[in-house]
Motif scaffolding. Structure first.
Motif, mmCIF file in Angstrom:
data_model
loop_
_atom_site.group_PDB
_atom_site.id
_atom_site.type_symbol
_atom_site.label_atom_id
_atom_site.label_comp_id
_atom_site.label_asym_id
_atom_site.label_seq_id
_atom_site.Cartn_x
_atom_site.Cartn_y
_atom_site.Cartn_z
ATOM 1 N N GLY A 131 0.841 -1.197 0.000
ATOM 2 C CA GLY A 131 0.000 0.000 0.000
ATOM 3 C C GLY A 131 0.867 1.233 0.000
ATOM 4 O O GLY A 131 1.512 1.544 1.000
ATOM 5 N N GLY A 151 -0.103 4.460 -0.897
ATOM 6 C CA GLY A 151 -0.865 5.701 -0.984
ATOM 7 C C GLY A 151 -0.370 6.741 -0.003
ATOM 8 O O GLY A 151 0.822 6.786 0.339
ATOM 9 N N GLN A 152 -1.272 7.571 0.477
ATOM 10 C CA GLN A 152 -0.887 8.677 1.345
ATOM 11 C C GLN A 152 -0.098 8.197 2.560
ATOM 12 O O GLN A 152 0.966 8.731 2.872
ATOM 13 C CB GLN A 152 -2.130 9.437 1.793
ATOM 14 C CG GLN A 152 -2.800 10.252 0.709
ATOM 15 C CD GLN A 152 -1.978 11.471 0.306
ATOM 16 O OE1 GLN A 152 -1.049 11.880 1.004
ATOM 17 N NE2 GLN A 152 -2.300 12.061 -0.838
ATOM 18 N N SER A 162 3.226 5.854 1.631
ATOM 19 C CA SER A 162 4.361 6.646 1.153
ATOM 20 C C SER A 162 5.016 7.420 2.284
ATOM 21 O O SER A 162 6.219 7.701 2.233
ATOM 22 C CB SER A 162 3.912 7.599 0.036
ATOM 23 O OG SER A 162 2.914 8.494 0.488
ATOM 24 N N ASP A 178 2.053 -1.809 -4.771
ATOM 25 C CA ASP A 178 0.724 -1.213 -4.908
ATOM 26 C C ASP A 178 0.296 -1.367 -6.367
ATOM 27 O O ASP A 178 1.075 -1.041 -7.267
ATOM 28 C CB ASP A 178 0.743 0.266 -4.511
ATOM 29 C CG ASP A 178 -0.663 0.815 -4.259
ATOM 30 O OD1 ASP A 178 -1.512 0.719 -5.175
ATOM 31 O OD2 ASP A 178 -0.904 1.327 -3.150
ATOM 32 N N SER A 237 -1.716 0.392 -8.003
ATOM 33 C CA SER A 237 -2.029 1.691 -8.594
ATOM 34 C C SER A 237 -0.764 2.395 -9.074
ATOM 35 O O SER A 237 0.111 2.719 -8.260
ATOM 36 C CB SER A 237 -2.749 2.578 -7.576
ATOM 37 O OG SER A 237 -2.769 3.919 -8.001
ATOM 38 N N GLU A 258 -0.520 5.441 -9.942
ATOM 39 C CA GLU A 258 -0.501 6.755 -9.304
ATOM 40 C C GLU A 258 0.101 6.678 -7.907
ATOM 41 O O GLU A 258 0.909 7.535 -7.519
ATOM 42 C CB GLU A 258 -1.913 7.324 -9.237
ATOM 43 C CG GLU A 258 -1.990 8.704 -8.607
ATOM 44 C CD GLU A 258 -3.401 9.256 -8.562
ATOM 45 O OE1 GLU A 258 -3.612 10.283 -7.891
ATOM 46 O OE2 GLU A 258 -4.301 8.655 -9.189
ATOM 47 N N SER A 259 -0.271 5.659 -7.149
ATOM 48 C CA SER A 259 0.286 5.508 -5.802
ATOM 49 C C SER A 259 1.778 5.213 -5.854
ATOM 50 O O SER A 259 2.551 5.729 -5.041
ATOM 51 C CB SER A 259 -0.446 4.390 -5.050
ATOM 52 O OG SER A 259 -1.793 4.745 -4.789
ATOM 53 N N ARG A 260 2.194 4.395 -6.798
ATOM 54 C CA ARG A 260 3.620 4.100 -6.908
ATOM 55 C C ARG A 260 4.412 5.350 -7.297
ATOM 56 O O ARG A 260 5.520 5.568 -6.808
ATOM 57 C CB ARG A 260 3.867 2.973 -7.926
ATOM 58 C CG ARG A 260 3.292 1.636 -7.498
ATOM 59 C CD ARG A 260 3.890 0.483 -8.290
ATOM 60 N NE ARG A 260 3.713 0.620 -9.724
ATOM 61 C CZ ARG A 260 2.644 0.227 -10.401
ATOM 62 N NH1 ARG A 260 1.610 -0.314 -9.752
ATOM 63 N NH2 ARG A 260 2.584 0.367 -11.713
ATOM 64 N N MET A 298 3.554 8.408 -6.522
ATOM 65 C CA MET A 298 3.589 9.232 -5.316
ATOM 66 C C MET A 298 4.684 8.750 -4.373
ATOM 67 O O MET A 298 5.468 9.549 -3.837
ATOM 68 C CB MET A 298 2.244 9.195 -4.588
ATOM 69 C CG MET A 298 2.232 9.982 -3.279
ATOM 70 S SD MET A 298 0.759 9.653 -2.289
ATOM 71 C CE MET A 298 -0.523 10.207 -3.396
ATOM 72 N N THR A 315 -2.693 -0.581 3.557
ATOM 73 C CA THR A 315 -3.813 -0.525 2.624
ATOM 74 C C THR A 315 -5.073 -0.030 3.335
ATOM 75 O O THR A 315 -5.071 0.193 4.548
ATOM 76 C CB THR A 315 -4.094 -1.917 2.052
ATOM 77 O OG1 THR A 315 -4.515 -2.775 3.135
ATOM 78 C CG2 THR A 315 -2.858 -2.509 1.403
ATOM 79 N N ARG A 333 -12.020 9.567 2.159
ATOM 80 C CA ARG A 333 -11.593 8.456 1.304
ATOM 81 C C ARG A 333 -12.806 7.941 0.535
ATOM 82 O O ARG A 333 -13.765 7.458 1.130
ATOM 83 C CB ARG A 333 -10.975 7.342 2.151
ATOM 84 C CG ARG A 333 -9.693 7.775 2.863
ATOM 85 C CD ARG A 333 -9.103 6.624 3.653
ATOM 86 N NE ARG A 333 -7.847 6.996 4.289
ATOM 87 C CZ ARG A 333 -7.747 7.528 5.494
ATOM 88 N NH1 ARG A 333 -8.833 7.760 6.210
ATOM 89 N NH2 ARG A 333 -6.564 7.827 6.004
#
Length: 326
Positions: free
Chosen positions: A5, A7-8, A11, A30, A32, A34-36, A38, A75, A193
């Motif tokens: 995980g 994400g916010q 990371s 992850d 996603s 986008e998450s990676r 970030m 996650t 969320r």
């Protein structure tokens, strides 16, 4: 080690690892992109000087080592049981850090416990009991049984209540034995969320030694403001001999705890980026940490989820088996 995980929150865990004294090989997983991205960006912001660490990014577990010293599962609650099961089927894991809310149902809690064969090797990131500010306040307390309350703000009562419930279990040395959600408002609101809900109103809690308290959250002021977007104003804790009023109890910028006898303790909640390195080093060096152990946290989550689910069924008008929170 693994971060599942990115994400916010995941990371931020990654950023915190830059300060670890142990040399780390970190797999960040992850699905996603986008998450990676970030996570990559945030690591680049802090990890340039941490050349002794090696970090890689993956969309699944296939390229992750099958022997891991530590797995951090950051996650959302909705997929956490599945992720934990996937990790255990792929790799042996020495130690675990799991984010809260652990799961949305008792059945999913059971899945997590069943997947982690050694519950003593896992901890949940309800951070209050390892926060220096709260430890300093608690060291000045003589009484155990208390009344307590937390008030003000649309602070994410459903997803953050477990922090307060665990704090008071640690503060008093008592077990959480009951949660009454009848005082929660009937309308549940979209949270920050997507796909999750929050709630305002009052949640009551009871403990094994007679301590009890009320957790209160207000509705967002603006109709288009997601729930969980502000912070509680005051956490108060009252024993027969002393009362503490803790101003801004969740604030990373600082607050003040004032006792009825005139004492004051100034402090703040640490950012996750600050907590991660000492937590990880402690687990890698000693196998222990000050977070809530999995067995204790699962017991608290069961009681909280039962109360929330009973109220959610009244609101939803059905026979739901899980609460839509994260």
């Amino acid at each position: 080690m693994l971060i599942a995980g990115a994400g916010q929150l995941g990371s931020r865990y990654l950023q915190g690892l830059a300060r670890c004294s142990n040399r780390l090989r970190v797999y960040v997983v992850d699905p996603s992109p986008e998450s990676r991205r970030m996570a990559t960006k945030r690591w680049q912001e802090v990890g340039v000087g941490a050349s002794h660490h090696v970090v890689s990014y993956h969309d699944d577990l296939e390229e992750v080592a099958t022997d891991l010293d530590l797995a951090i599962v950051a996650t959302t609650a909705s997929i956490r049981p599945t992720v934990v099961e996937g990790i255990t089927s792929h790799a042996g894991v020495g130690r675990w850090i799991l984010e809260k809310v652990l799961a949305r149902s008792e059945g999913d809690l059971n899945r997590i416990v069943d997947a982690i064969s050694e519950p003593a090797s896992a901890w949940v990131n309800t951070w209050a009991r390892m926060t220096p500010w709260y430890r300093q306040i608690r060291s000045q307390v003589d009484d155990s049984s208390v009344r307590f309350g937390i008030t003000g703000g649309s602070w994410g009562l459903a997803c953050n209540a477990i922090h307060v419930l665990d704090l008071m279990a640690w503060w008093t040395g008592e077990d959480l034995v009951g949660v009454d959600a009848a005082g929660l408002d009937p309308e549940w609101l979209p949270s920050r969320r997507p796909g999750n809900l929050e709630v305002s109103g009052v949640l009551a809690a009871a403990y094994s030694g007679g301590s009890y308290g009320r957790l209160s959250a207000t509705r967002p002021l603006a109709l288009n403001e997601p729930a969980g977007g502000s912070e509680p104003d005051v956490l108060w804790i009252e024993s027969p001999s002393l009362r503490w009023d803790i101003d801004q109890p969740f604030n990373e910028l600082g607050g003040c705890a004032s006792a009825s006898d005139g004492r004051e303790v100034h402090g703040r909640i640490e950012y996750q980026t600050e907590r991660t390195a000492p937590l990880t080093d402690s687990l890698l060096n000693t196998g222990l940490c000050d977070l809530t152990d999995l067995t204790t946290s699962v017991s608290q989550h069961r009681i909280l989820l039962r109360g929330l689910l009973e109220r959610w069924r009244e609101v939803d008008g059905g026979d739901a088996d899980r609460v839509p929170i994260t």
